[in-house]
Design a protein around this motif. Structure first.
Motif, short mmCIF file in Angstrom:
data_model
loop_
_atom_site.label_atom_id
_atom_site.label_comp_id
_atom_site.label_asym_id
_atom_site.label_seq_id
_atom_site.Cartn_x
_atom_site.Cartn_y
_atom_site.Cartn_z
N MET A 40 54.26 21.98 19.74
CA MET A 40 53.45 20.82 20.04
C MET A 40 54.33 19.70 20.58
N ILE A 41 53.79 18.93 21.52
CA ILE A 41 54.52 17.82 22.09
C ILE A 41 54.34 16.59 21.21
N SER A 42 55.46 15.99 20.77
CA SER A 42 55.39 14.82 19.91
C SER A 42 54.93 13.60 20.71
N LEU A 43 54.07 12.79 20.09
CA LEU A 43 53.60 11.55 20.70
C LEU A 43 54.26 10.34 20.06
N GLY A 44 55.27 10.58 19.24
CA GLY A 44 55.96 9.50 18.56
C GLY A 44 56.69 8.60 19.54
N GLY A 45 56.72 7.29 19.21
CA GLY A 45 57.46 6.35 20.01
C GLY A 45 56.78 5.91 21.29
N MET A 46 55.54 6.29 21.48
CA MET A 46 54.81 5.93 22.70
C MET A 46 53.71 4.92 22.37
N GLY A 47 53.35 4.13 23.37
CA GLY A 47 52.16 3.31 23.25
C GLY A 47 50.93 4.21 23.19
N THR A 48 49.86 3.68 22.62
CA THR A 48 48.66 4.48 22.41
C THR A 48 48.09 5.06 23.70
N GLN A 49 47.95 4.23 24.73
CA GLN A 49 47.35 4.69 25.98
C GLN A 49 48.19 5.79 26.63
N VAL A 50 49.50 5.60 26.64
CA VAL A 50 50.39 6.60 27.23
C VAL A 50 50.30 7.90 26.45
N ALA A 51 50.28 7.80 25.12
CA ALA A 51 50.22 9.00 24.28
C ALA A 51 48.92 9.77 24.51
N VAL A 52 47.80 9.06 24.62
CA VAL A 52 46.51 9.71 24.86
C VAL A 52 46.52 10.43 26.21
N LYS A 53 47.08 9.79 27.22
CA LYS A 53 47.13 10.41 28.54
C LYS A 53 48.04 11.63 28.55
N LEU A 54 49.14 11.56 27.82
CA LEU A 54 50.02 12.73 27.73
C LEU A 54 49.31 13.87 27.02
N PHE A 55 48.60 13.55 25.95
CA PHE A 55 47.85 14.59 25.24
C PHE A 55 46.82 15.24 26.16
N ASP A 56 46.07 14.41 26.87
CA ASP A 56 45.04 14.95 27.77
C ASP A 56 45.66 15.84 28.85
N ALA A 57 46.83 15.45 29.34
CA ALA A 57 47.47 16.22 30.41
C ALA A 57 47.98 17.57 29.92
N THR A 58 48.29 17.66 28.63
CA THR A 58 48.89 18.89 28.10
C THR A 58 47.97 19.64 27.15
N ARG A 59 46.74 19.21 27.06
CA ARG A 59 45.81 19.74 26.05
C ARG A 59 45.68 21.26 26.11
N ASP A 60 45.42 21.81 27.29
CA ASP A 60 45.21 23.26 27.39
C ASP A 60 46.45 24.03 26.98
N LYS A 61 47.60 23.56 27.39
CA LYS A 61 48.84 24.22 27.01
C LYS A 61 49.05 24.17 25.50
N GLN A 62 48.72 23.02 24.89
CA GLN A 62 48.89 22.89 23.45
C GLN A 62 47.91 23.79 22.68
N LEU A 63 46.72 23.97 23.21
CA LEU A 63 45.78 24.89 22.56
C LEU A 63 46.31 26.32 22.60
N ASP A 64 46.94 26.69 23.69
CA ASP A 64 47.56 28.02 23.77
C ASP A 64 48.69 28.16 22.75
N LEU A 65 49.48 27.10 22.63
CA LEU A 65 50.57 27.12 21.66
C LEU A 65 50.04 27.19 20.22
N ALA A 66 48.93 26.52 19.98
CA ALA A 66 48.32 26.55 18.65
C ALA A 66 47.92 27.96 18.27
#
Length: 277
Positions: free
Chosen positions: A1-27
């Motif tokens: 999983m990609i850590s969202l620590g140390g990021m502002g909320t908006q940036v973290a949400v956008k990073l999550f959205d961009a990597t969501r499918d890949k993270q579901l595969d990793l899960a």
């Protein structure tokens, strides 16, 4: 999983959205998750009662994790009694518990009152939806471990389309926190009676707008700005932007645009409600 620590909320949400499918595969490829998914697929269709569900430790654990109830796994007697209860009876346990996730699990599993079988468990489409729910929950929980603002915002995004009334919001701790921040309602509002809280929110926002993804995104942006200002979270970072660009390059699409919001430190006299005066 990609850590969202140390990021502002908006940036973290956008990073999550961009990597969501890949993270579901990793899960799904996580060793423990893979075992529980396999056990669920193999045995859920043959389970004919809440008693049998709870007796199968792997499948029961899968179900509890899918509904974000992992911290209540050891309350087997209560869960069994809940799943056996009759929701049409106002005094039934399922109607007396305050956690909306338990009620959602009850309705989704659909066992017959009194401990009978369910018409859902052997349906392949239903099973696939449960596996998707399990992976989504794992990814959301992992994403929020190091970033509380992102966790709240992502919870809101995952549930927004299912919100029909302000009661749906106020009975959920994360949704209530999100909407108070996003709409500039002070936290002290939780001390007044429920009807007055609902009236206050109705004046602030038309809840039907949550059916529009664009409105949801606007609220997330608004929440992110206020949350980071109040909590003193700084955005930033070329490192974050590099992570985002890398996330897109590993197969999540080519149209993602990374955006940062720089919010200066705010000191003295700030309240969430002041953002909307």
């Amino acid at each position: 999983m990609i850590s969202l620590g140390g990021m502002g909320t908006q940036v973290a949400v956008k990073l999550f959205d961009a990597t969501r499918d890949k993270q579901l595969d990793l899960a799904a490829s996580n060793a423990l998750n893979a075992r529980q998914i396999a056990a669920f697929e193999e045995r859920i269709g043959s389970i004919s009662s809440p008693q049998e569900l709870i007796a199968d430790t792997e499948v029961y654990t899968f179900v509890m994790r899918a509904f974000d109830l992992e911290d209540q796994i050891f309350g087997k007697a209560m869960i069994r009694k809940t799943l056996e209860s009759d929701i049409t009876d106002s005094s039934a346990l399922v109607n007396r518990l305050s956690d909306p996730k338990i009620r959602e699990m009850y309705l989704t599993l659909g066992f017959t009152p009194g401990g009978g079988s369910s018409a859902n468990l052997d349906k392949l489409d239903w099973q696939a939806e449960m596996i998707d729910r399990f992976k989504e929950r794992f990814v959301l929980n992992a994403a929020g471990e190091d970033n509380e603002g992102a966790r709240i915002a992502l919870e809101f995004k995952s549930k927004a389309s299912e919100i029909n009334t302000w009661l749906d919001v106020l009975k959920d701790e994360d949704l209530g926190t999100f909407m108070r921040r996003a709409l500039g309602v002070p936290d002290e509002a939780i001390q007044v009676d429920l009807d007055r809280q609902i009236a206050l929110f109705e004046q602030k926002f038309d809840i039907e707008k949550l059916k529009d993804p664009a409105e949801v995104d606007k609220l997330v942006s608004r929440f992110s700005a206020i949350y980071d200002a109040v909590e003193g979270v700084s955005t930033a970072s070329s490192t974050v932007l590099s992570l985002m660009q890398g996330a897109v390059s590993i197969g999540q699409g080519s149209t993602f645009t990374a955006i940062t919001i720089d919010i200066p430190t705010i000191t003295g006299g700030y309240s969430a409600s002041s953002a909307y005066r």
